[in-house]
Design a protein around this motif. Structure first.
Motif, PDB file in Angstrom:
ATOM      1  N   ALA A 154       0.819  -1.207   0.000  1.00 38.25           N
ATOM      2  CA  ALA A 154       0.000   0.000   0.000  1.00 38.25           C
ATOM      3  C   ALA A 154       0.856   1.261   0.000  1.00 38.25           C
ATOM      4  O   ALA A 154       1.996   1.263   0.475  1.00 38.25           O
ATOM      5  N   GLN A 175       0.581   3.825   1.816  1.00 38.62           N
ATOM      6  CA  GLN A 175       0.916   4.194   3.181  1.00 38.62           C
ATOM      7  C   GLN A 175       1.597   3.002   3.848  1.00 38.62           C
ATOM      8  O   GLN A 175       1.052   2.339   4.716  1.00 38.62           O
ATOM      9  N   LYS A 184      -1.459  -2.346  -6.420  1.00 43.05           N
ATOM     10  CA  LYS A 184      -0.783  -1.538  -5.401  1.00 43.05           C
ATOM     11  C   LYS A 184       0.515  -0.930  -5.914  1.00 43.05           C
ATOM     12  O   LYS A 184       0.778   0.263  -5.712  1.00 43.05           O
ATOM     13  N   GLY A 227       0.768   2.907   9.152  1.00 44.15           N
ATOM     14  CA  GLY A 227       0.509   2.581   7.760  1.00 44.15           C
ATOM     15  C   GLY A 227      -0.867   1.979   7.595  1.00 44.15           C
ATOM     16  O   GLY A 227      -1.651   1.859   8.548  1.00 44.15           O
ATOM     17  N   GLU A 228      -1.162   1.555   6.375  1.00 41.38           N
ATOM     18  CA  GLU A 228      -2.485   1.022   6.071  1.00 41.38           C
ATOM     19  C   GLU A 228      -2.802  -0.222   6.895  1.00 41.38           C
ATOM     20  O   GLU A 228      -3.928  -0.405   7.343  1.00 41.38           O
ATOM     21  N   ARG A 229      -1.803  -1.069   7.112  1.00 37.32           N
ATOM     22  CA  ARG A 229      -2.060  -2.330   7.812  1.00 37.32           C
ATOM     23  C   ARG A 229      -2.600  -2.081   9.224  1.00 37.32           C
ATOM     24  O   ARG A 229      -3.582  -2.682   9.644  1.00 37.32           O
ATOM     25  N   ARG A 256      -3.811   0.892  10.457  1.00 41.20           N
ATOM     26  CA  ARG A 256      -5.017   1.719  10.413  1.00 41.20           C
ATOM     27  C   ARG A 256      -6.247   0.914   9.989  1.00 41.20           C
ATOM     28  O   ARG A 256      -7.359   1.187  10.468  1.00 41.20           O
ATOM     29  N   LYS A 257      -6.046  -0.074   9.127  1.00 43.35           N
ATOM     30  CA  LYS A 257      -7.179  -0.831   8.600  1.00 43.35           C
ATOM     31  C   LYS A 257      -7.552  -2.020   9.480  1.00 43.35           C
ATOM     32  O   LYS A 257      -8.741  -2.284   9.723  1.00 43.35           O
TER      33      LYS A 257
END
Length: 246
Positions: free
Chosen positions: A13, A15, A41, A193-195, A197-198
């Protein structure tokens, strides 16, 4: 003028650490080979770099497949009118999950090892094969605090990362005298990062402002490692937020 070039493996990703490293080297005038398993990606990372007026290309690569890694290096080490052979290699692959040791399957353990350690071996071996004849270059591995201490539920992750750390040390001792700077960056803390945050937003909220590592700040360290004078090379550096206990 022919651009220098860099290989960044394990890009996901935008981010994320891999994408941030790609942007950092591209901003310094490098042509970046953006390698990762998910075409959508890595294409997005390349699009962002090009939109900023810099140079990059996507190379779909599964780091656990030897033929993929060799093909990536064949492409990146070609001397063309646009770019010189790559003299920077960043191995950023890894995965993570909490798994009770009693529930951990052989297939899961092997998968974590293949991504976190075996993939680093393939990238490191090809980097050595291509850079040693040139007598110069930088190889950087993204590590984790799990390489130093195994926590409950992370035996599979810690085993893979500990193996990667030893690989980086052996390479540094073998190829440093031949002009190749091998460094291991130990990430000690959650990455903003995305990991995170998601998938674990509660962690980001609990850490609060400044409690997670900033991906662009991490990428700055990778660039500075590459720029170090050979009389004062860093083999291992640990990065953590100022709030992180250790």
């Amino acid at each position: 003028m022919t651009r220098p070039s860099a290989i960044v493996v394990g890009v996901g990703a935008e981010q994320g650490i891999g994408a941030a490293v790609c942007r950092r080297f591209a901003a310094e005038g490098y042509h970046v080979f953006v390698a990762g398993r998910t075409p959508a990606k890595i294409d997005q990372v390349v699009a962002t770099i090009r939109a900023a007026g810099n140079s990059a290309e996507a190379v779909p690569t599964d780091v656990t497949v030897e033929a993929d890694v060799i093909a990536l290096f064949d492409r990146a080490m070609a001397d063309t009118a646009d770019h010189a052979p790559a003299d920077v290699v960043v191995s950023n692959t890894g995965n993570n999950a909490i798994i009770d040791f009693r529930e951990l399957t052989a297939a899961q353990f092997e998968d974590f090892w293949r991504v976190g350690c075996f993939g680093g071996f393939l990238v490191g071996r090809e980097a050595a094969r291509r850079l040693v004849p040139l007598g110069r270059g930088t190889v950087i591995f993204t590590g984790a605090s799990g390489s130093l201490r195994g926590k409950p539920g992370f035996a599979h992750f810690a085993a893979a990362k500990a193996g990667l750390r030893m690989l980086s040390q052996s390479m540094a001792r073998e190829y440093g005298p031949q002009g190749i700077h091998v460094a291991h960056v130990l990430i000690d803390g959650g990455v903003d990062g995305e990991r995170v945050r998601k998938f674990v937003p509660a962690l980001a909220e609990a850490k609060g402002e400044g409690g997670l590592l900033d991906v662009d700040a991490i990428a700055d360290t990778y660039w500075h490692l590459h720029c170090q004078h050979p009389s004062a090379w860093t083999q291992e550096i640990d990065l953590r937020p100022f709030k992180e206990p250790y």
